[in-house]
Design an enzyme around this catalytic site. Sequence first.
Site, PDB file in Angstrom:
ATOM      1  N   HIS A   1      63.616  57.290  20.345  1.00  0.00           N
ATOM      2  CA  HIS A   1      63.983  55.891  20.012  1.00  0.00           C
ATOM      3  C   HIS A   1      64.264  55.115  21.284  1.00  0.00           C
ATOM      4  O   HIS A   1      65.422  54.900  21.612  1.00  0.00           O
ATOM      5  CB  HIS A   1      65.215  55.888  19.101  1.00  0.00           C
ATOM      6  CG  HIS A   1      65.404  54.625  18.327  1.00  0.00           C
ATOM      7  ND1 HIS A   1      66.072  53.540  18.825  1.00  0.00           N
ATOM      8  CD2 HIS A   1      65.003  54.277  17.084  1.00  0.00           C
ATOM      9  CE1 HIS A   1      66.101  52.574  17.919  1.00  0.00           C
ATOM     10  NE2 HIS A   1      65.455  53.009  16.853  1.00  0.00           N
ATOM     11  N   PHE A   2      63.434  54.640  21.957  1.00  0.00           N
ATOM     12  CA  PHE A   2      61.982  54.744  21.907  1.00  0.00           C
ATOM     13  C   PHE A   2      61.521  55.281  23.257  1.00  0.00           C
ATOM     14  O   PHE A   2      62.036  54.828  24.276  1.00  0.00           O
ATOM     15  CB  PHE A   2      61.351  53.365  21.672  1.00  0.00           C
ATOM     16  CG  PHE A   2      61.718  52.753  20.351  1.00  0.00           C
ATOM     17  CD1 PHE A   2      61.045  53.136  19.196  1.00  0.00           C
ATOM     18  CD2 PHE A   2      62.739  51.829  20.243  1.00  0.00           C
ATOM     19  CE1 PHE A   2      61.372  52.568  17.973  1.00  0.00           C
ATOM     20  CE2 PHE A   2      63.077  51.273  19.027  1.00  0.00           C
ATOM     21  CZ  PHE A   2      62.393  51.634  17.888  1.00  0.00           C
TER      22      PHE A   2
END
EC number: 4.2.1.59
Length: 144
Positions: free
Chosen positions: A52-53
Amino acid sequence: MSEAIKDITEIMNILPHRYPFLLVDKILEVVPGEKAVGIKNVTINEPFFQGHFPGRPIMPGVLLLEAMAQVGAVAILTDERYAGKLPMFAGIDGARFRKPVLPGDQVVFEVELLKIKGSLGKARGSGKVNGELVVEAEILFALA
């Protein structure tokens, strides 16, 4: 009376959460049964940043809400009337994410307990980075 809980061991004696889900590093202030102010130091080593991410790490909004709820749980569980209870999410109202939270940020959460009736309660919380609002919500909880 307001007090601080600076030792992570003491926090772990209050909250049932453990790595990787203990999201409170320090409690700056707690008034049992009323409010708490706590800190989450966000580092690149957080396991959620793996996905993420990749290449653009941002703390997931749901984990900001979880950290806020854990600070609120300190306010609940330090009140002897609720010692030994397990506060759990029953709902979230009005959640707003104002800015992304990134590695290196320190989020200061303030949570005020609005009411507890029987086994249900409501709290209002916010999180700030460098004094800027990043998250706010009302949290509904059940005590088991």
